[in-house]
Design a protein around this motif. Sequence first.
Motif, short mmCIF file in Angstrom:
data_model
loop_
_atom_site.label_atom_id
_atom_site.label_comp_id
_atom_site.label_asym_id
_atom_site.label_seq_id
_atom_site.Cartn_x
_atom_site.Cartn_y
_atom_site.Cartn_z
N GLU A 27 0.88 -1.17 -0.12
CA GLU A 27 0.09 -0.10 -0.09
C GLU A 27 0.80 1.24 0.04
OE1 GLU A 27 -2.80 -0.25 3.14
OE2 GLU A 27 -3.79 -2.26 2.64
N ALA A 28 2.00 1.22 0.68
CA ALA A 28 2.95 2.51 0.72
C ALA A 28 3.50 2.39 -0.58
CB ALA A 28 3.96 2.24 1.98
N LEU A 29 3.96 1.40 -1.27
CA LEU A 29 4.58 1.49 -2.57
C LEU A 29 3.57 1.98 -3.51
CD1 LEU A 29 6.51 -1.87 -2.78
CD2 LEU A 29 7.43 0.48 -3.01
N VAL A 30 2.36 1.85 -3.63
CA VAL A 30 1.18 2.20 -4.34
C VAL A 30 1.12 3.82 -4.23
CG1 VAL A 30 -1.14 2.08 -4.86
CG2 VAL A 30 0.16 -0.04 -5.02
N ALA A 31 0.99 4.04 -2.91
CA ALA A 31 0.67 5.57 -2.46
C ALA A 31 2.03 6.25 -3.18
CB ALA A 31 0.64 5.45 -1.15
N LYS A 32 3.38 5.67 -2.78
CA LYS A 32 4.27 6.89 -3.33
C LYS A 32 4.30 6.81 -4.67
CE LYS A 32 6.32 8.66 0.40
NZ LYS A 32 6.35 10.03 0.29
N ALA A 33 4.00 5.69 -5.52
CA ALA A 33 4.10 5.53 -6.94
C ALA A 33 3.03 6.44 -7.52
CB ALA A 33 3.99 4.12 -7.47
N GLU A 34 1.83 6.52 -7.09
CA GLU A 34 0.78 7.36 -7.37
C GLU A 34 1.35 8.90 -7.36
OE1 GLU A 34 -2.93 6.24 -5.97
OE2 GLU A 34 -3.04 4.44 -7.36
N GLU A 35 1.92 9.14 -6.09
CA GLU A 35 2.37 10.44 -5.91
C GLU A 35 3.39 10.91 -6.88
OE1 GLU A 35 4.90 12.12 -2.14
OE2 GLU A 35 3.21 11.30 -1.54
N TYR A 36 4.19 10.09 -7.15
CA TYR A 36 5.35 10.48 -7.95
C TYR A 36 4.85 10.70 -9.42
CZ TYR A 36 9.27 10.00 -11.04
OH TYR A 36 10.48 10.09 -12.19
N ILE A 37 3.79 9.75 -10.19
CA ILE A 37 3.24 9.94 -11.24
C ILE A 37 2.42 11.33 -11.46
CG2 ILE A 37 1.43 8.91 -12.48
CD1 ILE A 37 2.33 6.01 -11.86
N ALA A 38 1.84 11.77 -10.13
CA ALA A 38 0.81 12.72 -10.13
C ALA A 38 1.85 13.96 -10.33
CB ALA A 38 0.06 12.93 -8.85
N GLU A 39 2.90 14.01 -9.64
CA GLU A 39 4.03 15.18 -9.57
C GLU A 39 4.74 15.01 -11.12
OE1 GLU A 39 4.51 17.66 -7.69
OE2 GLU A 39 2.58 16.78 -6.49
N LEU A 40 4.81 14.03 -11.76
CA LEU A 40 5.64 14.12 -12.96
C LEU A 40 4.50 14.31 -13.97
CD1 LEU A 40 8.21 13.11 -14.44
CD2 LEU A 40 7.17 10.65 -14.45
N THR A 41 3.38 14.15 -14.03
CA THR A 41 2.29 14.50 -14.85
C THR A 41 2.13 15.95 -14.84
OG1 THR A 41 1.42 12.40 -14.73
CG2 THR A 41 -0.11 14.24 -15.66
N LYS A 42 2.06 16.47 -13.56
CA LYS A 42 1.88 17.98 -13.51
C LYS A 42 3.14 18.78 -14.10
CE LYS A 42 -0.39 17.85 -8.91
NZ LYS A 42 -0.27 18.19 -7.57
N GLU A 43 4.26 18.25 -14.10
CA GLU A 43 5.44 18.82 -14.67
C GLU A 43 5.42 18.58 -16.33
OE1 GLU A 43 8.95 20.99 -15.22
OE2 GLU A 43 7.47 21.23 -13.78
N ALA A 44 5.06 17.59 -16.55
CA ALA A 44 5.03 17.23 -17.89
C ALA A 44 4.02 18.14 -18.83
CB ALA A 44 4.76 15.78 -18.25
N ASN A 45 2.96 18.21 -18.24
CA ASN A 45 1.78 19.00 -18.36
C ASN A 45 2.19 20.69 -18.68
OD1 ASN A 45 -0.81 19.29 -19.46
ND2 ASN A 45 -1.45 20.47 -17.61
N ARG A 46 3.06 21.08 -17.81
CA ARG A 46 3.26 22.40 -17.66
C ARG A 46 4.20 22.74 -19.11
NH1 ARG A 46 7.52 25.20 -16.91
NH2 ARG A 46 8.97 23.55 -16.10
N LEU A 47 5.19 21.50 -19.24
CA LEU A 47 6.10 21.67 -20.19
C LEU A 47 5.46 21.64 -21.65
CD1 LEU A 47 8.90 19.14 -18.94
CD2 LEU A 47 9.26 21.80 -19.40
N ALA A 48 4.39 20.80 -21.75
CA ALA A 48 3.53 20.68 -22.94
C ALA A 48 2.87 21.89 -23.27
CB ALA A 48 2.56 19.40 -22.81
#
Length: 69
Positions: A27-48
């Motif tokens: 559960e902790a791995l899932v939470a951290k992975a989702e947190e990382y994906i969310a932050e990565l997506t925000k930055e990728a969206n900003r770049l796009a």
Amino acid sequence: MADLPIAAVVRIAKKHGAERVGSDAAEALVAKAEEYIAELTKEANRLAQHAGRKTIKAEDVKMAADNKS
């Protein structure tokens, strides 16, 4: 509720050396992975958007990941 399937995250952990993964760790791995994906997506969206696009491309994700390092 998590969007990533716990079983998939456990498979990844085992593929990378974990012999066993407890349910709390999974559960902790899932939470951290989702947190990382969310932050990565925000930055990728900003770049796009900076490039004048609405669609995130692989290059945006790669650049966003490099910026996080």
